[in-house]
Design a protein around this motif. Structure first.
Motif, short mmCIF file in Angstrom:
data_model
loop_
_atom_site.label_atom_id
_atom_site.label_comp_id
_atom_site.label_asym_id
_atom_site.label_seq_id
_atom_site.Cartn_x
_atom_site.Cartn_y
_atom_site.Cartn_z
N ASN A 109 0.80 -1.24 0.00
CA ASN A 109 0.00 0.00 0.00
C ASN A 109 0.83 1.28 0.00
O ASN A 109 0.42 2.29 -0.56
CB ASN A 109 -0.95 0.03 1.20
CG ASN A 109 -1.94 -1.11 1.17
OD1 ASN A 109 -2.26 -1.62 0.09
ND2 ASN A 109 -2.41 -1.52 2.33
N SER A 110 1.97 1.23 0.67
CA SER A 110 2.76 2.46 0.77
C SER A 110 3.82 2.57 -0.33
O SER A 110 3.97 3.60 -0.96
CB SER A 110 3.43 2.57 2.16
OG SER A 110 2.61 3.31 3.05
N ILE A 111 4.55 1.47 -0.55
CA ILE A 111 5.69 1.55 -1.46
C ILE A 111 5.30 1.28 -2.91
O ILE A 111 5.59 2.07 -3.82
CB ILE A 111 6.80 0.56 -1.01
CG1 ILE A 111 7.38 1.01 0.34
CG2 ILE A 111 7.90 0.47 -2.06
CD1 ILE A 111 8.42 0.07 0.91
N LEU A 169 -0.27 6.79 4.46
CA LEU A 169 0.73 6.00 3.73
C LEU A 169 1.90 6.92 3.38
O LEU A 169 1.77 8.15 3.48
CB LEU A 169 0.08 5.42 2.48
CG LEU A 169 -1.17 4.57 2.78
CD1 LEU A 169 -1.88 4.16 1.50
CD2 LEU A 169 -0.82 3.35 3.62
N VAL A 170 3.02 6.34 3.00
CA VAL A 170 4.22 7.18 2.87
C VAL A 170 4.09 8.23 1.77
O VAL A 170 4.79 9.24 1.80
CB VAL A 170 5.51 6.36 2.63
CG1 VAL A 170 5.79 5.44 3.80
CG2 VAL A 170 5.50 5.62 1.33
N TRP A 171 3.20 8.00 0.80
CA TRP A 171 3.07 8.97 -0.29
C TRP A 171 2.00 10.03 0.00
O TRP A 171 1.75 10.90 -0.82
CB TRP A 171 2.78 8.26 -1.61
CG TRP A 171 1.76 7.16 -1.53
CD1 TRP A 171 2.00 5.83 -1.33
CD2 TRP A 171 0.34 7.29 -1.64
NE1 TRP A 171 0.83 5.13 -1.32
CE2 TRP A 171 -0.21 6.00 -1.51
CE3 TRP A 171 -0.54 8.37 -1.83
CZ2 TRP A 171 -1.58 5.74 -1.55
CZ3 TRP A 171 -1.90 8.12 -1.88
CH2 TRP A 171 -2.42 6.82 -1.74
N ILE A 216 -7.90 4.06 3.34
CA ILE A 216 -7.06 2.88 3.10
C ILE A 216 -6.43 2.52 4.45
O ILE A 216 -6.04 3.42 5.20
CB ILE A 216 -5.93 3.21 2.09
CG1 ILE A 216 -6.52 3.72 0.78
CG2 ILE A 216 -5.05 1.99 1.83
CD1 ILE A 216 -5.49 4.25 -0.22
N PRO A 217 -6.34 1.24 4.81
CA PRO A 217 -5.72 0.90 6.10
C PRO A 217 -4.27 1.39 6.15
O PRO A 217 -3.56 1.33 5.15
CB PRO A 217 -5.77 -0.63 6.13
CG PRO A 217 -6.75 -1.04 5.09
CD PRO A 217 -6.81 0.05 4.07
N VAL A 274 3.67 3.82 -5.55
CA VAL A 274 4.60 4.84 -6.03
C VAL A 274 5.62 4.20 -6.98
O VAL A 274 5.89 4.69 -8.08
CB VAL A 274 5.34 5.51 -4.86
CG1 VAL A 274 6.31 6.56 -5.38
CG2 VAL A 274 4.35 6.13 -3.89
#
Lengths: 428, 428
Positions: A326-328, B206-208, B201-202, A331
């Motif tokens: 979900n995070s990396i 998030l990092v972005w 979103i869980p 992107v």
């Protein structure tokens, strides 16, 4: 020498800092009884082996530049002399949006002043990277994630990666050749804080007694030493908080995701123009601290992310698949679309020992018989040779450490009261 | 305004730093909706009221000198205008052995350069202090405790004590007069960290995603604010560690022992020559950080000790009778024999929020909507007026804060990346 005897030095922690320090101590005086103790089963098996093990000299703090430059020079010399460290001088490449370049400008000027070897690449030059998306960022997803076109790249030359286990092994071997002792599978539970002269009054050392560190307590008993050196990374806090000393670090989880797939092969072995290895440089993408590191030996790419706000300071070391997905990944696939068809093979998590103050190491001697080697901030491996020499010089009371091959460094710069370093602005 | 609405500013912590900041924020813009929230039942009921509340400008760091000088000037002005703060400008007296004087010499020179008003007294001048043992330290006990004769004294003039509750009340009253809101008995459990745009979103943010602090979570629900200011002393760590930000402080227990007895009366009200109040200055004895503070209003002496190595960093707040009897009293009775016949009346313990890095405050803005006011290091009360003004200037994005009555201070000096302060060497 039996454990009931008194060592000259106990070093707590057989990671890169501990083992490098151990070796340089023995090298300066072979007669010194030095023991390195670690709770893991071998050297470098704690957070050292969980490192992405990038090496770079691209720092804005002149102190960090000296520490990394001299360490990297030493690594190359070690390898040249036949001890394999799997050094790959593939370069470090920062992909930059206009905005990111502007924000980094002061740091980039500082690097130039520090004599760091890098070049600024135009977007056109980056098109040599297979699959890299330079300017197609107009989709709703990209807008939502704050992604915009790559305008330039900053390529650090004296940069690449190393095998973290190999460099620890080098120091361990050299240390043992000189008669150094290691003790593994032994967790240090606390430091032995005592008065210089015990009177058997409860609560010693009382405030009017001279305190000293007599050694360490382990599950298997006490071990005594004239000097104790704490090089325990994030665990230093556990040993020092109870006696009211600050290691000046915060633990932060860092994860590495190993990704494989034929779509990644061109990045791993067919990416010409950036290094002699025909591989993608260690690349930091333009958003959120996400980086990718090609690893030809394992035919994979490691992906990591230096997240900041929202990532708790704690000892959690569970890798998270959700974080990758979900995070990396959202992107990453915009920047390198070939990751869409790659698979997450494995993942690992460790802890950075962040110095949140100025992001340079802390090497200091708060008591006559206690040395603290701390604050790697995720760049401990690339500084370890210098750090080991500085800790050794501090132990001996030298004003200057001599870094490889012959670079003087004032020991007190990395101390607490005498601290004289520049805040590091060029972080991933 | 109901709690479901959004405040302009929530300040977490109604101690001296929080209340002074609250007042100066409202003073600069009365239209600002500011709420101060605290888990205690009233302002200053946390560690503020557990302070020895000495005030002094005898620091070696020029920054600490400015912060205390201007704050003490403001305190005197507040009292002159009719709000009683129980200020007693009795002076601060450091009793010095030869050795201690030598060790402090650099710090003393620095104070002189900083324009601090102090004088060095010969031992003969100290004989005016009733009962003080100047040179009778030849006993075995004294040898064992490392006590030796007093050779000199350093007397700080712009020094004394204040009622910590009163100074907090002053800021609280002024804040409320301007329409400020306080909310007590409400513990802030965590900060609300969210993305600027929520997507459900869980794992958000998030990092972005762009992170923001939307306010605070309490047992009674969430409270939203455009800006959150953390002035929670040692508790700041509990709020900031989970989101990966460092308050740059360590908690350390500090105890105060209230001692009474007719033998102490001369020190409390018949100690001529040091101040207009005929009382013993706030006195730091020559060993182990032990200090005594006469309190005429309560006809007692408070005894404390700034112990260092061996005192854990933790939140323990239990006062220890044994500590007074075994650690403090044996030394104290050698220096002031009249304590032999005095009785321990009560004791209290609180936590210093130590900045172990350089012992100056940290006032910084790690995110657009988050301000951290931290690092009092046991000298927060004597700096609170300046700290409140600097935090306010930082909130407004001003380059300089104007300290009382008209002293500019560069806000960025107390930040993290831009930090520009001198390590404080003159600590008790």
């Amino acid at each position: 020498m039996s454990d009931n005897m008194k060592y000259d030095v106990i070093i707590v922690g057989a990671g890169v800092f501990g083992m490098a320090t151990a070796f340089y101590l023995k090298q300066t005086d072979r007669a010194l009884n030095v023991m390195v103790i670690d709770r893991e089963g071998g050297a470098g098996e704690g957070n050292t082996c969980k490192s992405a093990a990038g090496i770079r000299n691209t720092f804005s703090s002149p102190e960090n530049v000296i520490l990394t430059n001299t360490s990297i020079n030493k690594f190359e010399d070690i390898e040249k002399k036949g001890f394999g460290l799997n050094i790959k001088m593939c370069g470090y490449l920062w992909l930059m949006t206009d905005d990111k370049f502007k924000k980094s400008q002061d740091a980039i000027y500082a690097m130039k002043e520090n004599g760091v070897d890098f070049s600024v690449l135009f977007a056109e030059e980056l098109r040599a990277i297979p699959g890299l998306n330079i300017d197609n960022y107009s989709s709703d997803e990209c807008q939502m994630m704050g992604l915009s076109r790559i305008k330039s790249g900053l390529l650090g030359k004296k940069c690449g990666s190393i095998d973290p286990g190999a460099i620890v092994s080098y120091y361990e071997n050299e240390f043992k050749k000189l008669g150094g002792i290691t003790k593994f599978n032994t967790k240090v539970e606390s430091l032995i804080l005592e008065p210089e002269e015990k009177l058997d009054i409860p609560g010693e050392p009382l405030v009017w007694q001279e305190p000293k560190i007599a050694g360490v307590r382990t599950a298997n008993g006490e071990i005594y030493a004239k000097t104790t050196i704490i090089a325990a990374g994030v665990w230093a806090k556990e040993l020092l908080d109870p006696i009211g000393l600050d290691a000046h670090i915060k633990p932060k989880k860092r994860q590495l995701f190993q990704v494989k797939g034929s779509s990644l092969e061109p990045l791993i072995k067919n990416c010409p123009g950036f290094n002699d290895l025909n591989m993608l440089p260690f690349t930091i993408i333009q958003k959120a601290g996400i980086y990718v590191k090609a690893e030809p030996r394992e035919e994979c790419i490691y992906v990591g992310c230096a997240d900041n706000i929202g990532r708790a300071f704690n000892f959690d070391c569970e890798p998270e698949r959700d974080y990758y997905e979900n995070s990396i990944l959202p992107v990453l696939v915009e920047v390198f679309p070939q990751f869409k068809n790659a698979r997450l093979e494995s993942m690992i998590a460790g802890s950075y020992a962040y110095n949140t103050i100025d992001k340079n190491p802390y090497i200091f001697k708060p008591m006559r018989d206690l040395v603290i080697v701390s604050g790697d901030s995720g760049s401990g491996i690339m500084k370890c040779d210098a750090v080991g020499r500085i800790a050794t010089a501090l132990y001996w009371g030298e004003e200057y450490a001599i870094l490889y091959p012959n670079v003087p460094f004032k020991v007190s710069k990395l101390g607490v009261e005498t601290r004289d370093v520049t805040f590091e602005r060029f972080v991933i």
